[in-house]
Motif scaffolding. Structure first.
Motif, short mmCIF file in Angstrom:
data_model
loop_
_atom_site.label_atom_id
_atom_site.label_comp_id
_atom_site.label_asym_id
_atom_site.label_seq_id
_atom_site.Cartn_x
_atom_site.Cartn_y
_atom_site.Cartn_z
N ALA A 61 -60.03 3.92 -39.63
CA ALA A 61 -59.61 5.12 -40.36
C ALA A 61 -58.36 4.84 -41.19
CB ALA A 61 -59.36 6.25 -39.37
N GLU A 62 -57.43 4.10 -40.62
CA GLU A 62 -56.21 3.77 -41.36
C GLU A 62 -56.52 2.86 -42.53
OE1 GLU A 62 -51.68 2.02 -40.49
OE2 GLU A 62 -53.15 2.21 -38.85
N TYR A 63 -57.45 1.92 -42.32
CA TYR A 63 -57.85 1.01 -43.40
C TYR A 63 -58.54 1.78 -44.53
CZ TYR A 63 -60.89 -2.27 -45.86
OH TYR A 63 -61.55 -2.96 -46.83
N VAL A 64 -59.48 2.66 -44.18
CA VAL A 64 -60.20 3.44 -45.20
C VAL A 64 -59.24 4.29 -46.00
CG1 VAL A 64 -61.89 5.28 -45.54
CG2 VAL A 64 -62.39 3.42 -43.95
N ASP A 65 -58.29 4.92 -45.32
CA ASP A 65 -57.30 5.75 -46.02
C ASP A 65 -56.49 4.89 -46.99
OD1 ASP A 65 -55.55 8.20 -46.35
OD2 ASP A 65 -54.09 6.77 -45.55
N HIS A 76 -51.35 -5.78 -46.23
CA HIS A 76 -51.45 -5.27 -44.87
C HIS A 76 -52.81 -4.64 -44.59
CE1 HIS A 76 -50.30 -1.77 -47.26
NE2 HIS A 76 -50.78 -1.01 -46.29
N LEU A 77 -53.52 -4.24 -45.66
CA LEU A 77 -54.86 -3.66 -45.48
C LEU A 77 -55.84 -4.70 -44.96
CD1 LEU A 77 -55.07 -1.50 -48.74
CD2 LEU A 77 -54.56 -0.73 -46.42
N ILE A 78 -55.63 -5.96 -45.33
CA ILE A 78 -56.46 -7.04 -44.80
C ILE A 78 -56.30 -7.12 -43.29
CG2 ILE A 78 -56.94 -9.52 -44.89
CD1 ILE A 78 -55.67 -9.52 -47.70
N VAL A 79 -55.06 -6.98 -42.84
CA VAL A 79 -54.78 -7.04 -41.41
C VAL A 79 -55.43 -5.86 -40.69
CG1 VAL A 79 -52.97 -7.10 -39.66
CG2 VAL A 79 -52.62 -8.26 -41.85
N LEU A 80 -55.39 -4.67 -41.29
CA LEU A 80 -56.00 -3.50 -40.66
C LEU A 80 -57.51 -3.68 -40.50
CD1 LEU A 80 -54.11 -0.59 -42.46
CD2 LEU A 80 -53.87 -1.32 -40.08
N LYS A 81 -58.16 -4.24 -41.51
CA LYS A 81 -59.61 -4.47 -41.40
C LYS A 81 -59.88 -5.53 -40.34
CE LYS A 81 -63.82 -3.66 -42.56
NZ LYS A 81 -64.41 -2.34 -42.26
N ALA A 82 -59.08 -6.57 -40.30
CA ALA A 82 -59.24 -7.60 -39.27
C ALA A 82 -59.00 -7.03 -37.88
CB ALA A 82 -58.28 -8.76 -39.55
N LEU A 83 -58.04 -6.10 -37.77
CA LEU A 83 -57.75 -5.48 -36.48
C LEU A 83 -58.93 -4.65 -36.00
CD1 LEU A 83 -55.52 -5.11 -34.35
CD2 LEU A 83 -54.78 -3.07 -35.62
N GLU A 84 -59.60 -3.98 -36.93
CA GLU A 84 -60.81 -3.24 -36.56
C GLU A 84 -61.84 -4.17 -35.93
OE1 GLU A 84 -64.71 -1.30 -38.73
OE2 GLU A 84 -62.86 -1.52 -39.90
N ARG A 139 -60.04 1.79 -30.11
CA ARG A 139 -59.00 1.76 -31.12
C ARG A 139 -59.47 1.12 -32.42
NH1 ARG A 139 -54.12 -0.96 -27.88
NH2 ARG A 139 -55.90 -2.07 -26.97
N SER A 140 -60.65 0.50 -32.39
CA SER A 140 -61.22 -0.03 -33.63
C SER A 140 -61.45 1.09 -34.64
CB SER A 140 -62.53 -0.77 -33.33
OG SER A 140 -63.51 0.13 -32.85
N GLN A 141 -61.82 2.27 -34.17
CA GLN A 141 -62.04 3.40 -35.06
C GLN A 141 -60.73 3.89 -35.68
OE1 GLN A 141 -65.10 4.46 -36.04
NE2 GLN A 141 -65.72 2.65 -34.86
N GLU A 142 -59.65 3.82 -34.91
CA GLU A 142 -58.35 4.20 -35.45
C GLU A 142 -57.92 3.23 -36.55
OE1 GLU A 142 -55.60 4.45 -32.27
OE2 GLU A 142 -56.79 5.88 -31.10
#
Length: 340
Positions: free
Chosen positions: A284-288, A259-267, A278-281
């Motif tokens: 942040a979730e991806y980095v965490d 799911h982290l791949i998806v978070l980076k792609a969402l950014e 919302r790219s920053q949100e």
């Protein structure tokens, strides 16, 4: 993909991204862009972290070539053609490797120049890349060796950035420093250092990564090495490849972290497609998530520890039981015995 399961395949990851971005998955352009961003997220996840992810580690092994000097050679000054007598250049040795190969190095008696072999046409004929500059040889001696070796086809970088082999006996040097220090090959022998080089492309777009040793090895030996793979995806048939291509392909990332791949792609989606804060949100979730992931996979890694210094305490604690160099107690057969 089920709505209650972790995204698994390329199709799942793409669908999850479009669902999070709230776009119409029936529009082809959205699917195309989503797939591109998923691959971008996959690469971003491993950029700089590959050597810390156990799933991207691979093992390789190369076989060095022994020196070869059987027979004699004849070569004219200014020529590139070399004729052998009693040689077996194009014959395989005990390890199934030809005694002389294109790309190898050769030194002729009476000339300290190191020449590269351009091609080998038979046991008695080879061609040099440069013209022979020394005095014409007839029935002269020579010595062939190899100082460069191909690495695994999916070799991206060494797992250990300072040591090449598994035993840690071969240090890896900076390419520029390696060239500066080892400009001339005086002799073969025990390997003392190496550097990783990129060769020119040859017939396709696959990078050609090689390791160069100094000194060039004088005997055949296996050298095991660990590296980070450039193959970040695998097909349904279990074939590794550089990136996700088919809907059924899967990333090499464990299921619990996909799911982290998806978070980076969402950014990337929010930033590049919508110019949305919302790219920053998402970032942040991806980095965490990646921070927690790195801490979770580094099993056995050394970490800072607080350890009290009890040396003085132990020394003082022993004092009552000693008198100079004579012990004040002995161990009996039944009970401890205290002496006056």
């Amino acid at each position: 993909m089920s709505s209650v399961t972790q995204p698994t395949t390329f199709s799942d990851l793409t669908g999850d991204l479009m669902s999070r971005a709230r776009v119409d998955s029936n529009q082809t352009i959205n699917t195309v862009v989503a797939k591109r961003f998923i691959n971008t997220g996959l690469y971003d996840m491993h950029l700089g972290n590959g050597e810390r992810f156990p799933w991207s580690e691979r093992q390789g092994r190369l076989l060095t070539q022994a020196t070869y000097s059987t027979g004699t050679v004849t070569v004219a000054q200014g020529a590139v053609a070399v004729v052998g007598v009693g040689s077996a250049w194009n014959t395989a040795n005990a390890f199934g490797v030809n005694n002389v190969r294109a790309g190898g190095k050769i030194i002729f008696s009476g000339d300290d120049t190191v020449y590269e072999v351009a091609s080998v046409s038979s046991d008695l004929a080879l061609t040099l890349t440069d013209r022979f500059r020394g005095t014409s040889l007839s029935a002269g001696g020579y010595s062939y060796f190899e100082d460069e070796y191909d690495l695994a086809a999916d070799f991206l970088k060494p797992l250990d950035k300072n040591r090449f082999d598994g035993r840690g006996a071969i240090p890896i040097m900076d390419r520029r420093e390696f060239r500066r220090r080892f400009t001339r090959i005086a002799s073969t022998g025990e390997i003392v250092a190496c550097a990783i080089f990129d060769q020119a492309f040859d017939g396709n777009t696959t990078p050609r990564r090689r390791v160069r040793f100094y000194r060039p090895p004088s005997e055949a030996r296996y050298i095991a090495y660990a590296y980070v793979t450039s193959n970040l995806a695998v097909t349904a048939a279990g074939v590794e490849q550089a990136q996700l291509l088919n809907d059924t392909d899967e990333p090499i990332v464990p299921l619990y972290a996909r799911h982290l791949i998806v978070l980076k792609a969402l950014e990337h989606w929010y930033r590049d497609k919508k110019n949305d804060s919302r790219s920053q949100e998402a970032k942040a979730e991806y980095v965490d998530g990646v921070t927690r992931l790195l801490g979770d996979v580094e099993v056995g890694a050394q970490r800072p520890r607080l350890q009290p210094d009890v040396t003085g305490y132990v020394r003082r604690a022993r004092t009552p039981y000693r008198s100079g160099r004579t012990r004040k107690h002995v161990l009996g057969t039944g009970f401890d015995e205290i002496l006056e």
